[in-house]
Design a protein around this motif. Structure first.
Motif, PDB file in Angstrom:
ATOM      1  N   TYR A 100      -5.439  10.632  15.214  1.00 20.63           N
ATOM      2  CA  TYR A 100      -4.338  10.870  14.270  1.00 20.63           C
ATOM      3  C   TYR A 100      -3.433   9.641  14.168  1.00 20.63           C
ATOM      4  CZ  TYR A 100      -0.143  12.862  12.218  1.00 20.63           C
ATOM      5  OH  TYR A 100       0.937  13.090  11.415  1.00 20.63           O
ATOM      6  N   GLU A 101      -3.116   9.013  15.313  1.00 23.67           N
ATOM      7  CA  GLU A 101      -2.262   7.832  15.302  1.00 23.67           C
ATOM      8  C   GLU A 101      -2.899   6.698  14.508  1.00 23.67           C
ATOM      9  OE1 GLU A 101      -0.944   6.558  19.194  1.00 23.67           O
ATOM     10  OE2 GLU A 101      -0.678   8.637  19.823  1.00 23.67           O
ATOM     11  N   VAL A 102      -4.205   6.484  14.730  1.00 22.49           N
ATOM     12  CA  VAL A 102      -4.905   5.407  14.019  1.00 22.49           C
ATOM     13  C   VAL A 102      -4.929   5.693  12.519  1.00 22.49           C
ATOM     14  CG1 VAL A 102      -7.137   4.274  13.704  1.00 22.49           C
ATOM     15  CG2 VAL A 102      -6.283   4.725  16.001  1.00 22.49           C
ATOM     16  N   LEU A 103      -5.245   6.929  12.149  1.00 29.33           N
ATOM     17  CA  LEU A 103      -5.295   7.272  10.729  1.00 29.33           C
ATOM     18  C   LEU A 103      -3.926   7.149  10.064  1.00 29.33           C
ATOM     19  CD1 LEU A 103      -7.767  10.298  10.778  1.00 29.33           C
ATOM     20  CD2 LEU A 103      -8.186   7.973   9.945  1.00 29.33           C
ATOM     21  N   LEU A 104      -2.885   7.504  10.788  1.00 30.65           N
ATOM     22  CA  LEU A 104      -1.527   7.376  10.253  1.00 30.65           C
ATOM     23  C   LEU A 104      -1.154   5.909  10.052  1.00 30.65           C
ATOM     24  CD1 LEU A 104       1.008   8.917   9.405  1.00 30.65           C
ATOM     25  CD2 LEU A 104       1.803   8.717  11.762  1.00 30.65           C
ATOM     26  N   MET A 105      -1.479   5.059  11.033  1.00 25.84           N
ATOM     27  CA  MET A 105      -1.204   3.627  10.897  1.00 25.84           C
ATOM     28  C   MET A 105      -1.977   3.040   9.717  1.00 25.84           C
ATOM     29  SD  MET A 105      -1.243   2.458  14.894  1.00 25.84           S
ATOM     30  CE  MET A 105      -0.983   0.735  14.587  1.00 25.84           C
ATOM     31  N   ALA A 106      -3.235   3.448   9.566  1.00 27.88           N
ATOM     32  CA  ALA A 106      -4.053   2.942   8.459  1.00 27.88           C
ATOM     33  C   ALA A 106      -3.504   3.412   7.112  1.00 27.88           C
ATOM     34  CB  ALA A 106      -5.500   3.398   8.636  1.00 27.88           C
ATOM     35  N   LYS A 107      -3.022   4.634   7.073  1.00 28.95           N
ATOM     36  CA  LYS A 107      -2.467   5.151   5.819  1.00 28.95           C
ATOM     37  C   LYS A 107      -1.185   4.416   5.442  1.00 28.95           C
ATOM     38  CE  LYS A 107      -1.144   9.442   3.564  1.00 28.95           C
ATOM     39  NZ  LYS A 107      -1.026  10.896   3.678  1.00 28.95           N
ATOM     40  N   VAL A 108      -0.335   4.150   6.426  1.00 27.29           N
ATOM     41  CA  VAL A 108       0.911   3.434   6.171  1.00 27.29           C
ATOM     42  C   VAL A 108       0.621   2.025   5.666  1.00 27.29           C
ATOM     43  CG1 VAL A 108       2.918   2.402   7.313  1.00 27.29           C
ATOM     44  CG2 VAL A 108       2.322   4.782   7.766  1.00 27.29           C
ATOM     45  N   GLU A 109      -0.371   1.379   6.250  1.00 28.23           N
ATOM     46  CA  GLU A 109      -0.731   0.013   5.847  1.00 28.23           C
ATOM     47  C   GLU A 109      -1.700  -0.015   4.667  1.00 28.23           C
ATOM     48  OE1 GLU A 109       0.506  -2.875   7.067  1.00 28.23           O
ATOM     49  OE2 GLU A 109       1.873  -1.657   8.288  1.00 28.23           O
ATOM     50  N   GLU A 110      -2.082   1.168   4.177  1.00 30.80           N
ATOM     51  CA  GLU A 110      -2.982   1.331   3.034  1.00 30.80           C
ATOM     52  C   GLU A 110      -4.355   0.694   3.260  1.00 30.80           C
ATOM     53  OE1 GLU A 110      -0.823  -0.081  -0.360  1.00 30.80           O
ATOM     54  OE2 GLU A 110       0.585   1.593  -0.299  1.00 30.80           O
ATOM     55  N   HIS A 111      -4.924   0.982   4.452  1.00 32.69           N
ATOM     56  CA  HIS A 111      -6.274   0.535   4.784  1.00 32.69           C
ATOM     57  C   HIS A 111      -7.173   1.764   4.917  1.00 32.69           C
ATOM     58  CE1 HIS A 111      -4.835  -3.474   5.353  1.00 32.69           C
ATOM     59  NE2 HIS A 111      -4.064  -3.149   6.367  1.00 32.69           N
ATOM     60  N   PRO A 112      -8.416   1.675   4.437  1.00 30.86           N
ATOM     61  CA  PRO A 112      -9.329   2.839   4.507  1.00 30.86           C
ATOM     62  C   PRO A 112     -10.122   2.896   5.818  1.00 30.86           C
ATOM     63  CG  PRO A 112     -10.351   1.110   3.241  1.00 30.86           C
ATOM     64  CD  PRO A 112      -8.981   0.609   3.609  1.00 30.86           C
ATOM     65  N   LEU A 113      -9.478   2.623   6.933  1.00 33.20           N
ATOM     66  CA  LEU A 113     -10.157   2.616   8.229  1.00 33.20           C
ATOM     67  C   LEU A 113     -10.659   4.017   8.559  1.00 33.20           C
ATOM     68  CD1 LEU A 113     -10.932   0.987  10.742  1.00 33.20           C
ATOM     69  CD2 LEU A 113      -8.694   1.566  11.691  1.00 33.20           C
ATOM     70  N   ARG A 114     -11.924   4.122   8.945  1.00 30.54           N
ATOM     71  CA  ARG A 114     -12.512   5.416   9.287  1.00 30.54           C
ATOM     72  C   ARG A 114     -12.620   5.546  10.796  1.00 30.54           C
ATOM     73  NH1 ARG A 114     -18.497   6.616   7.677  1.00 30.54           N
ATOM     74  NH2 ARG A 114     -18.886   7.984   9.407  1.00 30.54           N
ATOM     75  N   VAL A 115     -12.104   6.652  11.331  1.00 33.54           N
ATOM     76  CA  VAL A 115     -12.111   6.924  12.764  1.00 33.54           C
ATOM     77  C   VAL A 115     -12.593   8.356  12.952  1.00 33.54           C
ATOM     78  CG1 VAL A 115     -10.715   7.027  14.851  1.00 33.54           C
ATOM     79  CG2 VAL A 115     -10.108   5.438  13.050  1.00 33.54           C
ATOM     80  N   GLU A 116     -13.533   8.540  13.860  1.00 33.79           N
ATOM     81  CA  GLU A 116     -14.037   9.882  14.149  1.00 33.79           C
ATOM     82  C   GLU A 116     -14.050  10.136  15.641  1.00 33.79           C
ATOM     83  OE1 GLU A 116     -17.750  10.654  12.257  1.00 33.79           O
ATOM     84  OE2 GLU A 116     -16.935  10.358  10.240  1.00 33.79           O
ATOM     85  N   VAL A 117     -14.030  11.420  15.993  1.00 33.15           N
ATOM     86  CA  VAL A 117     -14.116  11.849  17.380  1.00 33.15           C
ATOM     87  C   VAL A 117     -15.418  12.606  17.545  1.00 33.15           C
ATOM     88  CG1 VAL A 117     -13.061  13.303  19.150  1.00 33.15           C
ATOM     89  CG2 VAL A 117     -11.608  12.009  17.599  1.00 33.15           C
TER      90      VAL A 117
END
Length: 120
Positions: A100-117
């Motif tokens: 969640y933290e990584v996805l939130l940081m990516a959203k704020v910086e407007e990057h489409p970084l994909r992270v899965e568990v």
């Protein structure tokens, strides 16, 4: 009038119960111990894309996963060349929070970084 004791106090009867005061409760000692199972571990996978800068991936690895600068750079290059990399292995709740933290940081910086568990 004073009442005299015929037996020692440890052998006296408890007036509220039907058993002697001094007798230990052995039934509590005979029960099997409950053993806690180790929690299952989960991997956090970072995936490569053509839009997220390598500097941002390195920053995420250092801040969220507390990886040293050299290790973060090595993992960033590995995700760039291999397509995906394991950023860390945690219990499910912690892995989910870090995702969640990584996805939130990516959203704020407007990057489409994909992270899965996924299960380790």
């Amino acid at each position: 009038m004073v009442k005299t004791l015929s037996r020692p106090l440890s052998q006296q009867q408890n007036p509220n119960r039907g058993e002697p005061i001094g007798q230990p409760r052995l039934d509590l000692l005979e029960k099997d111990e409950v053993r806690a199972k180790r929690p299952s571990m989960w991997n956090i996978i970072l995936y490569n894309d053509d839009y997220t800068p390598m500097d941002f991936v390195e920053f995420v690895l250092k801040t969220v996963f507390h990886i040293s600068t050299l290790d973060a750079l090595a993992l960033t290059l590995a995700v760039h060349t291999k397509g995906k990399v394991i950023a860390g292995t945690y219990t499910f709740e912690i892995a989910e929070q870090k995702q969640y933290e990584v996805l939130l940081m990516a959203k704020v910086e407007e990057h489409p970084l994909r992270v899965e568990v996924e299960r380790a």
